[in-house]
Enzyme design. Structure first.
Site, PDB file in Angstrom:
ATOM      1  N   LYS A   1       0.831  -1.206   0.000  1.00 63.42           N
ATOM      2  CA  LYS A   1       0.000   0.000   0.000  1.00 63.42           C
ATOM      3  C   LYS A   1       0.869   1.261   0.000  1.00 63.42           C
ATOM      4  CE  LYS A   1      -3.860  -2.323   2.286  1.00 63.42           C
ATOM      5  NZ  LYS A   1      -4.931  -2.185   3.292  1.00 63.42           N
TER       6      LYS A   1
ATOM      7  N   TYR B   1     -12.540  -2.070  -3.504  1.00 59.84           N
ATOM      8  CA  TYR B   1     -13.055  -2.207  -2.138  1.00 59.84           C
ATOM      9  C   TYR B   1     -14.586  -2.114  -2.084  1.00 59.84           C
ATOM     10  CZ  TYR B   1      -8.414  -2.101   0.062  1.00 59.84           C
ATOM     11  OH  TYR B   1      -7.147  -2.413   0.487  1.00 59.84           O
TER      12      TYR B   1
ATOM     13  N   ASN C   1      -1.956  -0.149   6.936  1.00 61.10           N
ATOM     14  CA  ASN C   1      -1.474  -1.455   7.390  1.00 61.10           C
ATOM     15  C   ASN C   1      -0.565  -2.126   6.361  1.00 61.10           C
ATOM     16  OD1 ASN C   1      -3.499  -2.114   5.629  1.00 61.10           O
ATOM     17  ND2 ASN C   1      -4.581  -3.504   6.983  1.00 61.10           N
TER      18      ASN C   1
ATOM     19  N   HIS D   1      -1.926  -5.641   1.579  1.00 61.01           N
ATOM     20  CA  HIS D   1      -3.242  -6.255   1.404  1.00 61.01           C
ATOM     21  C   HIS D   1      -3.038  -7.676   0.896  1.00 61.01           C
ATOM     22  CE1 HIS D   1      -7.382  -6.921   0.111  1.00 61.01           C
ATOM     23  NE2 HIS D   1      -6.845  -7.468  -0.965  1.00 61.01           N
TER      24      HIS D   1
ATOM     25  N   GLU E   1      -9.982 -10.295  -7.348  1.00 60.98           N
ATOM     26  CA  GLU E   1      -8.930  -9.286  -7.184  1.00 60.98           C
ATOM     27  C   GLU E   1      -7.814  -9.441  -8.216  1.00 60.98           C
ATOM     28  OE1 GLU E   1      -9.581  -8.332  -2.440  1.00 60.98           O
ATOM     29  OE2 GLU E   1      -7.751  -9.370  -3.050  1.00 60.98           O
TER      30      GLU E   1
HETATM   31  P1  CMP Z   1      -7.349  -4.608   3.678  1.00 58.45           P
HETATM   32  O1  CMP Z   1      -6.913  -5.983   4.040  1.00 58.45           O
HETATM   33  O2  CMP Z   1      -6.758  -3.993   2.460  1.00 58.45           O
HETATM   34  O3  CMP Z   1      -8.949  -4.589   3.550  1.00 58.45           O
HETATM   35  C1  CMP Z   1      -9.728  -3.458   3.826  1.00 58.45           C
HETATM   36  C2  CMP Z   1      -8.929  -2.340   4.412  1.00 58.45           C
HETATM   37  O4  CMP Z   1      -9.689  -1.373   5.085  1.00 58.45           O
HETATM   38  C3  CMP Z   1      -7.996  -2.887   5.487  1.00 58.45           C
HETATM   39  O5  CMP Z   1      -6.978  -3.643   4.923  1.00 58.45           O
HETATM   40  C4  CMP Z   1      -7.589  -1.614   6.197  1.00 58.45           C
HETATM   41  O6  CMP Z   1      -6.618  -0.880   5.466  1.00 58.45           O
HETATM   42  C5  CMP Z   1      -8.901  -0.846   6.140  1.00 58.45           C
HETATM   43  N1  CMP Z   1      -9.664  -1.025   7.379  1.00 58.45           N
HETATM   44  C6  CMP Z   1     -10.273  -2.127   7.830  1.00 58.45           C
HETATM   45  N2  CMP Z   1     -10.913  -1.900   8.981  1.00 58.45           N
HETATM   46  C7  CMP Z   1     -10.703  -0.604   9.275  1.00 58.45           C
HETATM   47  C8  CMP Z   1     -11.104   0.249  10.344  1.00 58.45           C
HETATM   48  N3  CMP Z   1     -11.860  -0.220  11.357  1.00 58.45           N
HETATM   49  N4  CMP Z   1     -10.700   1.525  10.308  1.00 58.45           N
HETATM   50  C9  CMP Z   1      -9.948   1.983   9.294  1.00 58.45           C
HETATM   51  N5  CMP Z   1      -9.539   1.227   8.241  1.00 58.45           N
HETATM   52  C10 CMP Z   1      -9.907  -0.039   8.240  1.00 58.45           C
END
Ligand code: CMP
Length: 140
Positions: free
Chosen positions: A10, A50, A113, A116, A127
């Site tokens: 990311k 998403y 984070n 993904h 995806e």
């Molecule tokens: P990802 O695995 O890419 O899938 C959805 C993304 O949304 C996740 O990683 C995080 O980056 C984001 N995400 C999921 N839950 C939350 C949350 N509670 N608050 C903010 N971002 C979130």
């Protein structure tokens, strides 16, 4: 079962120069990189990717974040690749991720984070085809 999964470094991971570190962990785990490219996502590309989260309170911020800079997209292949890559990444929230996982060691927050990964076979198929043509995936 031989599987493929879609992975992303990311924008936070790209900004901090973590592509190599993340791919090293993936390669050391025995998963094979069978497709790889850099891309600046448009808003509509991030929204489509998403789509399942469109009603979530964090959706807009997530789209802002995912379009804040380029991402690295890749397809991984191997036995049980989906679950193996999920274990390498650790939990979505880096504070809850097991020590030694990518997110525990490198990620900054629930949103930023760093990586993904597809969460199941149907998601992986969607995806991978969202970002890669069949002709962009190699045999190895
Ligand atoms: P990802 O695995 O890419 O899938 C959805 C993304 O949304 C996740 O990683 C995080 O980056 C984001 N995400 C999921 N839950 C939350 C949350 N509670 N608050 C903010 N971002 C979130």
């Amino acid at each position: 079962m031989l599987e493929r999964t879609l992975g992303i470094v990311k924008p936070d991971g790209i900004r901090r120069g973590l592509i190599g570190e993340i791919l090293k962990r993936i390669e050391d785990s025995g998963l094979r990189v069978v497709a790889l490219k850099m891309k600046q996502l448009t808003r509509s590309e991030a929204e489509g990717f998403y789509y399942v989260h469109r009603e979530k309170p964090f959706f807009n911020d997530l789209v802002d974040f995912m379009t804040s800079g380029p991402v690295a997209l890749f397809v991984l292949e191997g036995e049980n690749a989906i679950e193996r890559y999920r274990r390498l990444m650790g939990a979505t929230d880096p504070k809850k991720a097991e020590k030694g996982t990518i997110r525990s060691d490198l990620a900054e927050s629930m949103q930023c984070n760093t990586v993904h990964g597809s969460d199941g076979p149907d998601t992986a198929r969607f995806e991978i085809s969202y970002f890669f043509a069949a002709t962009e995936i190699v045999k190895r």
